[in-house]
Design a protein around this motif. Structure first.
Motif, PDB file in Angstrom:
ATOM      1  N   VAL A  77       0.851  -1.195   0.000  1.00 15.29           N
ATOM      2  CA  VAL A  77       0.000   0.000   0.000  1.00 15.29           C
ATOM      3  C   VAL A  77       0.883   1.240   0.000  1.00 15.29           C
ATOM      4  N   ARG A  78       0.643   2.145  -0.953  1.00 15.34           N
ATOM      5  CA  ARG A  78       1.336   3.426  -0.891  1.00 15.34           C
ATOM      6  C   ARG A  78       0.492   4.384  -0.058  1.00 15.34           C
ATOM      7  N   GLY A  79       1.048   4.822   1.044  1.00 11.77           N
ATOM      8  CA  GLY A  79       0.291   5.725   1.908  1.00 11.77           C
ATOM      9  C   GLY A  79       1.106   6.084   3.136  1.00 11.77           C
ATOM     10  N   ASN A  80       0.537   6.938   3.977  1.00 12.40           N
ATOM     11  CA  ASN A  80       1.188   7.363   5.216  1.00 12.40           C
ATOM     12  C   ASN A  80       0.633   6.541   6.366  1.00 12.40           C
ATOM     13  N   PHE A  81       1.509   6.097   7.258  1.00 17.40           N
ATOM     14  CA  PHE A  81       1.001   5.255   8.346  1.00 17.40           C
ATOM     15  C   PHE A  81       0.064   6.018   9.282  1.00 17.40           C
ATOM     16  N   GLY A  82       0.120   7.360   9.237  1.00 19.65           N
ATOM     17  CA  GLY A  82      -0.836   8.139  10.015  1.00 19.65           C
ATOM     18  C   GLY A  82      -2.273   7.894   9.564  1.00 19.65           C
ATOM     19  N   ASP A  83      -2.431   7.423   8.321  1.00 17.86           N
ATOM     20  CA  ASP A  83      -3.770   7.130   7.772  1.00 17.86           C
ATOM     21  C   ASP A  83      -4.131   5.652   7.938  1.00 17.86           C
ATOM     22  N   LEU A  84      -3.532   5.006   8.921  1.00 19.65           N
ATOM     23  CA  LEU A  84      -3.725   3.572   9.135  1.00 19.65           C
ATOM     24  C   LEU A  84      -5.192   3.143   9.126  1.00 19.65           C
TER      25      LEU A  84
END
Length: 312
Positions: A77-84
């Protein structure tokens, strides 16, 4: 490029012990990086699944080669872990059995001089972990007020010469924008007293760290992660977080302590009236740090602290 394949993940054995991996469990590696931790987690799975998240496209592109033979058990997944929370919802996953977050900056980004993280290689001021993000180091250095620069250098870099450095940046950029890492590093060096320039570490190290944290909103990401992490775990699931910076470690320690305590009544109340119960237990009273052997092999592990919590 082959040299960085030998990269050794920090506190690897301790993370695997701490996560207590079940072969059929669902796990999250929220900071895929070079996939060092991911590879060992996925080796422990049979019918289980690993969700590997990174904001850096380069890390995701390299992952299939690093995790060869195991990709049938991996979701990238491409994303920020803050958006878990949102990421798991989008995958239809309502609970996971363990999560690992290594908050250290992955070395390939630092080693790739063109990305603008390094004070040792001259490059455009960038420092974005996600190259599609709008805010760059150039904008922070040239566009943020002198006072705001002083604050981030002091708060994120613990730089005791934050005042003179911020003033020097403000003076220089009035003549022309500061464009490169080399220019910024030299400016920082000149703003410091001679005795500080003779210290063992590079004079620009703390300031560069501060700008990088600001550009990537690293502390905000950690705060958002901690808000949703416990809810994402199944009962008995474990959260392992490795931090390299006292500010990040404090956020993790504080969140864990609140989960383990439960009750939020003032200390002078004779009995609990809030009714909040502990939601997690701390695995180990103290943070786990690197062994002498690991430090010999991997000096980068020196400031690493691993904290583990288990959801009740």
């Amino acid at each position: 490029m082959s040299m960085d394949y030998t990269h050794k993940p920090v506190l690897l054995e301790e993370c695997l012990d701490g996560l207590d991996i079940r072969p059929d469990g669902i796990y999250v590696d929220g900071t895929l990086g070079r996939a060092g931790h991911s590879l060992e987690i996925v080796k422990g799975l049979t019918t289980g699944r690993l969700i590997a998240i990174d904001r850096d496209k380069a890390a995701l592109d390299a992952a299939p080669a690093r995790l060869a033979g195991h990709m049938d058990k991996v979701t990238l997944v491409r994303g920020n872990f803050g958006d878990l929370t949102a990421i798991l919802a989008s995958l239809g996953v309502d609970g996971v059995d363990g999560m690992l977050f290594d908050l250290g900056v992955s070395s390939p980004q630092l080693d790739d001089g063109s990305r603008g993280f390094s004070y040792l290689q001259d490059a455009p001021l960038d420092m974005r972990m996600d190259q599609s993000a709008p805010l760059t180091a150039r904008e922070v250095v040239n566009g943020w007020s002198q006072e705001e620069l002083r604050r981030i250098l002091w708060q994120y870099g613990e730089e005791r010469y934050s005042g003179p450095i911020a003033a020097a940046i403000a003076r220089r950029r009035e003549q022309a924008p500061i464009e490169t890492t080399g220019e910024l590093a030299e400016l920082i060096r000149q703003a410091m007293p001679a005795k500080a320039r003779r210290e063992k570490q590079h004079p620009a190290k703390r300031s560069f760290q501060a700008v990088r944290i600001a550009v990537n909103d690293e502390l905000g990401e950690v705060e958002r992660l901690l808000e949703g992490a416990l809810d994402a775990l199944n009962a008995g699931g474990r959260l392992a977080v490795i931090s390299f910076h006292s500010l990040e470690d404090r956020l993790v320690k504080t969140a864990y302590a609140a989960w383990a305590k439960g009750c939020t009544c003032p200390p002078d109340f004779p009995v609990c009236v809030c009714g909040k119960k502990p939601r997690a237990r701390l695995v180990g009273k103290r943070p786990i740090t690197a062994s002498a052997r690991e430090l010999e092999e991997n000096p980068r592990a020196r400031s690493a602290k691993l904290r583990i919590a288990e959801k009740l």
